[in-house]
Design an enzyme around this catalytic site. Sequence first.
Site, PDB file in Angstrom:
ATOM      1  N   ASP A   1       0.831  -1.202   0.000  1.00  0.00           N
ATOM      2  CA  ASP A   1       0.000   0.000   0.000  1.00  0.00           C
ATOM      3  C   ASP A   1       0.869   1.257   0.000  1.00  0.00           C
ATOM      4  O   ASP A   1       1.881   1.334   0.699  1.00  0.00           O
ATOM      5  CB  ASP A   1      -0.882  -0.025   1.251  1.00  0.00           C
ATOM      6  CG  ASP A   1      -1.867   1.114   1.297  1.00  0.00           C
ATOM      7  OD1 ASP A   1      -2.701   1.218   0.387  1.00  0.00           O
ATOM      8  OD2 ASP A   1      -1.794   1.919   2.252  1.00  0.00           O
TER       9      ASP A   1
ATOM     10  N   GLU B   1      14.655 -15.526   0.233  1.00  0.00           N
ATOM     11  CA  GLU B   1      14.988 -16.572   1.189  1.00  0.00           C
ATOM     12  C   GLU B   1      14.004 -17.742   1.127  1.00  0.00           C
ATOM     13  O   GLU B   1      14.286 -18.815   1.672  1.00  0.00           O
ATOM     14  CB  GLU B   1      14.965 -16.004   2.618  1.00  0.00           C
ATOM     15  CG  GLU B   1      15.981 -14.895   2.870  1.00  0.00           C
ATOM     16  CD  GLU B   1      15.732 -14.201   4.214  1.00  0.00           C
ATOM     17  OE1 GLU B   1      14.840 -14.680   4.964  1.00  0.00           O
ATOM     18  OE2 GLU B   1      16.398 -13.193   4.492  1.00  0.00           O
TER      19      GLU B   1
END
Length: 593
Positions: A230, A293
């Site tokens: 956002d 990751e």
Amino acid sequence: MTSILSALAQPSTTTTLVHRAHAGSAQWWRSAVIYQVYPRSFADGNGDGIGDIPGITARLKHLVRLGVDAIWLSPFYRSPHHDAGYDVADYRDIDPVFGTLADADAMLAEAHRLGLRVIVDLVPNHTSFEHPWFKAALAAGPGSPERARYIFRDGKGPEGAQPPNDWRSAFGGSAWTRVTEPDGAAGQWYLHLFDESQPDLDWTNPEVHEEFRSVLRFWLDRGVDGFRVDVAHGLVKEPGLPDFPAPTAAVTPPHEGTHGSEDGATGAGSLGPMWDQDGVHDIYREWHQVLAEYDGDRALVAEAWVEPLTRLALYVRPDEMQQAFNFSFLTSLWTAPALRGVITESLVTNDGVGAPTTWVLSNHDVVRHPSRLGLAVPGGKPEGIGVGDPQPDEELGLHRGRAASLLMLALPGSAYLYQGEELGLPEHTTLDDDERQDPTWWRSEHTSRGRDGCRVPLPWEADAPAFGFSSTGRSWLTQPSSWARYALDRQRCVPGSTFEMYRAALCLRREYHLGSGSLGWVDGLADGASDSLVAFVNREVLVVTNVGSEAVVLKGTDLEVLVSSADLPEGQAGGAEVAVPPDVTVWVRRREA
């Protein structure tokens, strides 16, 4: 594209390639169609009139039948809901109005079982003023480490009674609110680019960086496939917070007479020292590493209302985010030059950084596109529509809205659908002002109707209480009675319905690999129609949108219409001629022998 073009009769037809097909395997987000779920208004599982996560889980098979690849969920975090959940009090928990963490885990598991990926909203520009950090900041006082997480400043003038600068909130009014200090004295001011319930975080503070990396990992560990970010262009402010005399707006409509009115620019331009600062890109490089990751090709999606498109492309460089909403396309006017211009510029610019273009026509912050396209000047971005405002032509808007959707779904890249657009839902343009809950309405002193009209709960069943949204008939915003015609059960398995058109288009998009395809502009299809047609070839499919006032006839041999946004004239749906009426999009291929 040779096959379809060789079937056309016009010798003057030419093609200009502006985007090549993607070769080889690609990440899912490069071509996915993603469906936005606004949890409060999607489906109510417990009858309290507010949509919730169990309601979403119960309706996931609808999205599988529709044919989308993923869903994006607007915020479901714990919140006091002063701005519909975009004021987050706890990023690691579900608000009780929507359910529990166990409900979220069950929804994720079911979505993945059904083959749907899940993107969740992340709100990093600000927290709620009920977040523990902000409560601690108020209690700790000026100069404390707790206040350093937010943008607190001393006021100007005698006794600091004036705001630190002249910035205005994007929702209206001042962007600064003065606090009462622990000793009861009038004290410092805090910045809120939106509502006063949404204090802005200070992203120069390493502790803020650390916290959001932790939040990302919390949800990645639970299995989410990505994050829509956002206000992605707002996290970093210009050092010194200089005055900016123009109104502060995260989103602005195209300016009359600028290229925005002709080729889809948002009109944003240089929005000022609070938006699109270069420092935001360091944040997204950090987050890119966090997502790397994890297995499974996760994605970051930027909500960034910035211009020009070359600035937007910076957000999707290879080491940053994966997608950025193309609001220049969303705000484009309904003309051939506007549409061709923004599509060309978008593809060329994003190709320059190796990123897909992410197309969108509607979301929870803008008037639904069938209503925008039914206005006297079709397209753009009106700031809400209510009682007493000029009303869109509902039938014309739906006609154009279907054509715009079919155009968008044929474009190479990814695409987002907003819940209910597969039903052709218009904006609720006559919502009683007393029902409005968007803080824009009162912060603008009732000059901007705000966003409630696009957030009204969905109609699932025409004859059920609350149109099937809620078993009790309760609905947090009143649904217009006219929405019975748009209910899903009135459209499912009905030839020519908007729902079935979307289903067909999504199936064909996948079959012909249009999302990873090419785009070549086609000119000279019909005499004298160059200013009326948006025509291109994507792989072996010819896509034609007629934005003019007269029907256009495509002449050729062995032509087959794959899908059209409206019924075509009798006897003109294939073979030697295909007639394309005004405000209609068709997908055409060469008929196989």
